[in-house]
Design an enzyme around this catalytic site. Structure first.
Site, PDB file in Angstrom:
ATOM      1  N   ASN A   7       5.829  -0.013 -21.272  1.00 14.86           N
ATOM      2  CA  ASN A   7       5.863  -0.813 -22.497  1.00 14.86           C
ATOM      3  C   ASN A   7       5.600   0.098 -23.691  1.00 14.86           C
ATOM      4  O   ASN A   7       4.595   0.807 -23.725  1.00 14.86           O
ATOM      5  CB  ASN A   7       4.807  -1.923 -22.424  1.00 14.86           C
ATOM      6  N   ARG A  18       2.732   4.819 -40.875  1.00 20.67           N
ATOM      7  CA  ARG A  18       3.279   5.478 -42.065  1.00 20.67           C
ATOM      8  C   ARG A  18       4.762   5.096 -42.184  1.00 20.67           C
ATOM      9  O   ARG A  18       5.373   4.688 -41.183  1.00 20.67           O
ATOM     10  CB  ARG A  18       3.180   7.011 -41.927  1.00 20.67           C
ATOM     11  N   HIS A  43       8.121  -5.774 -26.641  1.00 19.72           N
ATOM     12  CA  HIS A  43       7.795  -7.148 -27.001  1.00 19.72           C
ATOM     13  C   HIS A  43       7.962  -7.288 -28.513  1.00 19.72           C
ATOM     14  O   HIS A  43       6.999  -7.146 -29.260  1.00 19.72           O
ATOM     15  CB  HIS A  43       6.356  -7.464 -26.600  1.00 19.72           C
ATOM     16  N   ARG A  45       7.614  -8.840 -31.531  1.00 21.22           N
ATOM     17  CA  ARG A  45       6.948 -10.031 -32.051  1.00 21.22           C
ATOM     18  C   ARG A  45       7.506 -10.396 -33.429  1.00 21.22           C
ATOM     19  O   ARG A  45       8.017  -9.514 -34.137  1.00 21.22           O
ATOM     20  CB  ARG A  45       5.440  -9.810 -32.116  1.00 21.22           C
ATOM     21  N   GLU A  75      10.354  -8.826 -23.759  1.00 16.27           N
ATOM     22  CA  GLU A  75       9.417  -9.945 -23.667  1.00 16.27           C
ATOM     23  C   GLU A  75       9.391 -10.712 -24.978  1.00 16.27           C
ATOM     24  O   GLU A  75       9.607 -10.117 -26.062  1.00 16.27           O
ATOM     25  CB  GLU A  75       7.995  -9.419 -23.403  1.00 16.27           C
ATOM     26  N   HIS A 199      -0.374  -6.337 -17.942  1.00 15.77           N
ATOM     27  CA  HIS A 199      -1.387  -6.502 -18.996  1.00 15.77           C
ATOM     28  C   HIS A 199      -2.719  -5.887 -18.577  1.00 15.77           C
ATOM     29  O   HIS A 199      -3.338  -6.291 -17.588  1.00 15.77           O
ATOM     30  CB  HIS A 199      -1.585  -7.957 -19.420  1.00 15.77           C
ATOM     31  N   HIS A 223      -0.447  -0.277 -22.840  1.00 23.49           N
ATOM     32  CA  HIS A 223      -1.653   0.131 -23.562  1.00 23.49           C
ATOM     33  C   HIS A 223      -2.438   1.211 -22.803  1.00 23.49           C
ATOM     34  O   HIS A 223      -2.755   2.266 -23.346  1.00 23.49           O
ATOM     35  CB  HIS A 223      -2.557  -1.080 -23.799  1.00 23.49           C
TER      36      HIS A 223
HETATM   37  C1  LIG Z   1       3.165  -9.845 -22.013  1.00 21.81           C
HETATM   38  C2  LIG Z   1       2.105  -8.822 -22.030  1.00 21.81           C
HETATM   39  O1  LIG Z   1       1.069  -8.966 -21.450  1.00 21.81           O
HETATM   40  C3  LIG Z   1       2.349  -7.586 -22.762  1.00 21.81           C
HETATM   41  O2  LIG Z   1       3.490  -7.016 -22.307  1.00 21.81           O
HETATM   42  C4  LIG Z   1       2.561  -7.775 -24.223  1.00 21.81           C
HETATM   43  O3  LIG Z   1       3.674  -7.042 -24.630  1.00 21.81           O
HETATM   44  C5  LIG Z   1       1.377  -7.258 -24.959  1.00 21.81           C
HETATM   45  O4  LIG Z   1       1.670  -7.431 -26.330  1.00 21.81           O
HETATM   46  P1  LIG Z   1       0.990  -6.446 -27.400  1.00 21.81           P
HETATM   47  O5  LIG Z   1       1.408  -5.044 -27.051  1.00 21.81           O
HETATM   48  O6  LIG Z   1       1.516  -6.960 -28.705  1.00 21.81           O
HETATM   49  O7  LIG Z   1      -0.504  -6.632 -27.223  1.00 21.81           O
HETATM   50  N1  LIG Z   2       3.795  -7.284 -19.510  1.00 20.67           N
HETATM   51  C1  LIG Z   2       2.714  -6.328 -19.644  1.00 20.67           C
HETATM   52  C2  LIG Z   2       3.167  -5.164 -20.473  1.00 20.67           C
HETATM   53  O1  LIG Z   2       4.359  -5.020 -20.741  1.00 20.67           O
HETATM   54  C3  LIG Z   2       2.196  -4.162 -20.942  1.00 20.67           C
HETATM   55  O2  LIG Z   2       0.917  -4.694 -21.104  1.00 20.67           O
HETATM   56  P1  LIG Z   2      -0.224  -3.624 -21.500  1.00 20.67           P
HETATM   57  O3  LIG Z   2      -0.220  -2.558 -20.434  1.00 20.67           O
HETATM   58  O4  LIG Z   2       0.153  -3.061 -22.838  1.00 20.67           O
HETATM   59  O5  LIG Z   2      -1.500  -4.424 -21.521  1.00 20.67           O
END
Ligand SMILES: CC(=O)[C@@H](O)[C@H](O)COP(=O)(O)O
Ligand SMILES: NCC(=O)COP(=O)(O)O
Length: 247
Positions: A7, A18, A43, A45, A75, A199, A223
């Protein structure tokens, strides 16, 4: 084997600090795919806090031209704008989440019973040859929730692993969350659905998840992997996650 979809939301969020084009979302996508990731997740948004509409099209063009075997997973909440974007970009997978525009992050799955008719209509609009639909699913959905998810026509559920990720250091709570995730995954397989997960997964908590929840088709991780990449680089970070998944 469980595939890794990276992701890139966090990369886009860093880029947006920036009015500059780096770090490049497309550039990092190439790095993670060359390192062994099977696909890219984003994702977009509504407030474009990280992934922008332009990123979606640039990634789609690059993947189609340079990585035709890679999977593009987009997503989002199935708003008319999101559905129109999906029709334009035609990703291999769409993951529908019940997020409101102001939500800080995705923090719950669908109410499959209460939103069953709505989701059935959305799935019918989005599903297409070569494009599967996955629905974000709470860990405790169980056989009852999965039965309702299956009735929408969706191909997969995505197990929301945030509660597990958040309590991983507490063995008793983690055991409870893993048991719920495992039961819901088993129910999905019994219903003929595929199982994704994501997640707050990390190198630390992924091994126990892998051991407890079987038959996961794909994990999407952003993340935690980005945090690791700040220390080791995206290529080595992807290889480290792939090594856990291949174990
Ligand atoms: C659906 C999910 O759990 C994540 O893939 C989502 O993309 C997190 O979104 P953020 O990166 O905006 O927190
Ligand atoms: N669907 C979960 C995702 O794409 C990534 O979630 P995260 O690892 O950023 O919490």
């Amino acid at each position: 084997m469980t595939l890794l979809s990276v992701n890139l939301n966090a990369v886009a969020q860093l880029r947006n600090r920036r009015d500059l084009p780096w770090p490049s979302v497309v550039g990092i996508a190439r790095v993670v795919l060359d390192a062994g990731a099977s696909g890219i997740t984003i994702h977009p948004r509504p407030d474009e806090r990280h992934i922008r509409r332009t990123d979606v099209f640039e990634l789609a063009d690059m993947l189609r031209a340079e990585y035709p075997e890679a999977e593009f997973n987009i997503e989002g909440y199935p708003s008319p704008d999101f559905i129109a974007l999906i029709q334009q970009v035609n990703p291999q997978q769409v993951t529908l989440v019940p997020d409101s525009p102001e939500q800080a992050t995705s923090d719950h799955g669908w109410d499959f019973h209460g939103k069953g008719n709505y989701l059935t209509s959305m799935v019918q609009q989005i599903k297409a040859p070569g494009r599967r639909v996955s629905l974000f699913c709470d860990p405790e959905a169980g056989i009852d929730g999965v039965t309702a998810a299956k009735a929408t026509g969706a191909d997969r559920i995505e197990l929301y692993t945030g509660p597990y990720g958040g309590c991983y250091a507490d063995p008793d709570k983690a055991e409870y969350e893993l048991a719920a995730l495992s039961e819901t995954a088993r129910a999905a397989h019994a219903a003929g659905m595929g199982v994704n997960a994501g997640h707050d997964l990390t190198l630390d908590n992924l091994p126990a998840f892998q051991a407890a929840v079987h038959g996961v088709d794909e994990v999407s991780i952003g993340h935690g992997l980005t945090a690791d990449a700040l220390l080791m680089g995206f290529g080595p970070a992807v290889k480290a996650y792939c090594a856990v998944l291949d174990d």
